[in-house]
Motif scaffolding. Structure first.
Motif, PDB file in Angstrom:
ATOM      1  N   ILE A  22       0.829  -1.201   0.000  1.00  0.00           N
ATOM      2  CA  ILE A  22       0.000   0.000   0.000  1.00  0.00           C
ATOM      3  C   ILE A  22       0.867   1.256   0.000  1.00  0.00           C
ATOM      4  N   MET A  23       1.767   1.390   0.971  1.00  0.00           N
ATOM      5  CA  MET A  23       2.564   2.608   1.073  1.00  0.00           C
ATOM      6  C   MET A  23       3.474   2.793  -0.148  1.00  0.00           C
ATOM      7  N   TYR A  24       4.183   1.736  -0.544  1.00  0.00           N
ATOM      8  CA  TYR A  24       5.134   1.859  -1.654  1.00  0.00           C
ATOM      9  C   TYR A  24       4.437   2.268  -2.954  1.00  0.00           C
ATOM     10  N   PRO A  25       3.374   1.564  -3.372  1.00  0.00           N
ATOM     11  CA  PRO A  25       2.746   1.998  -4.627  1.00  0.00           C
ATOM     12  C   PRO A  25       2.033   3.344  -4.508  1.00  0.00           C
ATOM     13  N   ALA A  33       2.883  10.623 -11.022  1.00  0.00           N
ATOM     14  CA  ALA A  33       1.917  11.660 -11.417  1.00  0.00           C
ATOM     15  C   ALA A  33       2.613  13.016 -11.458  1.00  0.00           C
ATOM     16  N   GLY A  34       3.552  13.216 -10.543  1.00  0.00           N
ATOM     17  CA  GLY A  34       4.345  14.441 -10.557  1.00  0.00           C
ATOM     18  C   GLY A  34       5.192  14.551 -11.809  1.00  0.00           C
ATOM     19  N   GLU A  35       5.719  13.421 -12.267  1.00  0.00           N
ATOM     20  CA  GLU A  35       6.514  13.446 -13.504  1.00  0.00           C
ATOM     21  C   GLU A  35       5.638  13.794 -14.704  1.00  0.00           C
ATOM     22  N   VAL A  36       4.400  13.277 -14.738  1.00  0.00           N
ATOM     23  CA  VAL A  36       3.462  13.653 -15.803  1.00  0.00           C
ATOM     24  C   VAL A  36       3.218  15.156 -15.746  1.00  0.00           C
ATOM     25  N   ALA A  37       2.905  15.647 -14.552  1.00  0.00           N
ATOM     26  CA  ALA A  37       2.615  17.074 -14.391  1.00  0.00           C
ATOM     27  C   ALA A  37       3.811  17.929 -14.780  1.00  0.00           C
ATOM     28  N   ASN A  38       5.006  17.502 -14.429  1.00  0.00           N
ATOM     29  CA  ASN A  38       6.204  18.276 -14.757  1.00  0.00           C
ATOM     30  C   ASN A  38       6.403  18.374 -16.264  1.00  0.00           C
ATOM     31  N   LYS A  39       6.166  17.281 -16.973  1.00  0.00           N
ATOM     32  CA  LYS A  39       6.314  17.311 -18.434  1.00  0.00           C
ATOM     33  C   LYS A  39       5.240  18.195 -19.076  1.00  0.00           C
ATOM     34  N   VAL A  40       4.022  18.119 -18.571  1.00  0.00           N
ATOM     35  CA  VAL A  40       2.949  18.961 -19.096  1.00  0.00           C
ATOM     36  C   VAL A  40       3.228  20.423 -18.791  1.00  0.00           C
ATOM     37  N   LYS A  41       3.777  20.703 -17.608  1.00  0.00           N
ATOM     38  CA  LYS A  41       4.141  22.073 -17.226  1.00  0.00           C
ATOM     39  C   LYS A  41       5.093  22.671 -18.253  1.00  0.00           C
ATOM     40  N   LYS A  42       6.025  21.857 -18.751  1.00  0.00           N
ATOM     41  CA  LYS A  42       6.997  22.354 -19.724  1.00  0.00           C
ATOM     42  C   LYS A  42       6.336  22.694 -21.057  1.00  0.00           C
ATOM     43  N   VAL A  43       5.228  22.012 -21.367  1.00  0.00           N
ATOM     44  CA  VAL A  43       4.479  22.355 -22.576  1.00  0.00           C
ATOM     45  C   VAL A  43       3.901  23.763 -22.418  1.00  0.00           C
ATOM     46  N   PHE A  44       3.359  24.065 -21.225  1.00  0.00           N
ATOM     47  CA  PHE A  44       2.850  25.418 -20.953  1.00  0.00           C
ATOM     48  C   PHE A  44       3.971  26.438 -21.044  1.00  0.00           C
ATOM     49  N   ARG A  45       5.095  26.107 -20.434  1.00  0.00           N
ATOM     50  CA  ARG A  45       6.208  27.053 -20.375  1.00  0.00           C
ATOM     51  C   ARG A  45       6.812  27.313 -21.744  1.00  0.00           C
ATOM     52  N   ASP A  65       3.599   4.469 -16.266  1.00  0.00           N
ATOM     53  CA  ASP A  65       4.115   4.256 -14.914  1.00  0.00           C
ATOM     54  C   ASP A  65       3.033   4.518 -13.867  1.00  0.00           C
ATOM     55  N   VAL A  66       2.216   5.551 -14.092  1.00  0.00           N
ATOM     56  CA  VAL A  66       1.093   5.828 -13.193  1.00  0.00           C
ATOM     57  C   VAL A  66       0.149   4.621 -13.169  1.00  0.00           C
ATOM     58  N   MET A  67      -0.121   4.071 -14.332  1.00  0.00           N
ATOM     59  CA  MET A  67      -1.011   2.911 -14.406  1.00  0.00           C
ATOM     60  C   MET A  67      -0.452   1.727 -13.618  1.00  0.00           C
ATOM     61  N   TRP A  68       0.855   1.507 -13.714  1.00  0.00           N
ATOM     62  CA  TRP A  68       1.469   0.394 -12.978  1.00  0.00           C
ATOM     63  C   TRP A  68       1.244   0.565 -11.480  1.00  0.00           C
TER      64      TRP A  68
END
Length: 108
Positions: A22-25, A33-45, A65-68
């Motif tokens: 539970i804790m690890y996943p 999810a943060g990595e997804v957000a960071n990449k999308v943020k760069k599209v905005f920037r 990776d989020v799905m896993w």
């Protein structure tokens, strides 16, 4: 691909200790999810025109990776992804039918 088939295959690759179920996943899910957000943020920037050729594939890889981590977390909690996905669609459909798709709160 069938959600449960994916989940069953994905959890076979899990290597974290049982005591961190539970804790690890859950923490991995937040990180990815943060990595997804960071990449999308760069599209905005930087704008779509200034993105690397593979930016869409890179985001899709992070979504994988989020799905896993979702599959592993659901399994650790004793749920299968098909059930979770179906329940989610039923909840959203009910909200839409009751004109409560907008707003906030779990019990709309």
């Amino acid at each position: 691909m069938d959600m449960n088939k994916y989940q069953n295959s994905a959890v076979k690759t899990a290597i974290y200790p049982e005591k961190y179920k539970i804790m690890y996943p859950a923490l991995g899910l937040v990180g990815e999810a943060g990595e997804v957000a960071n990449k999308v943020k760069k599209v905005f920037r930087d704008g779509v025109d200034n993105m690397p050729k593979d930016w869409r594939e890179s985001i899709a890889s992070e979504i994988g990776d989020v799905m896993w981590y979702c599959a592993a977390l659901a399994a650790d909690l004793g749920f299968d992804l098909d059930s979770i996905a179906n329940e989610n669609l039923e909840k959203l459909s009910a909200r839409k039918n009751e004109n409560k798709i907008k707003g906030s709160g779990d019990k709309r």
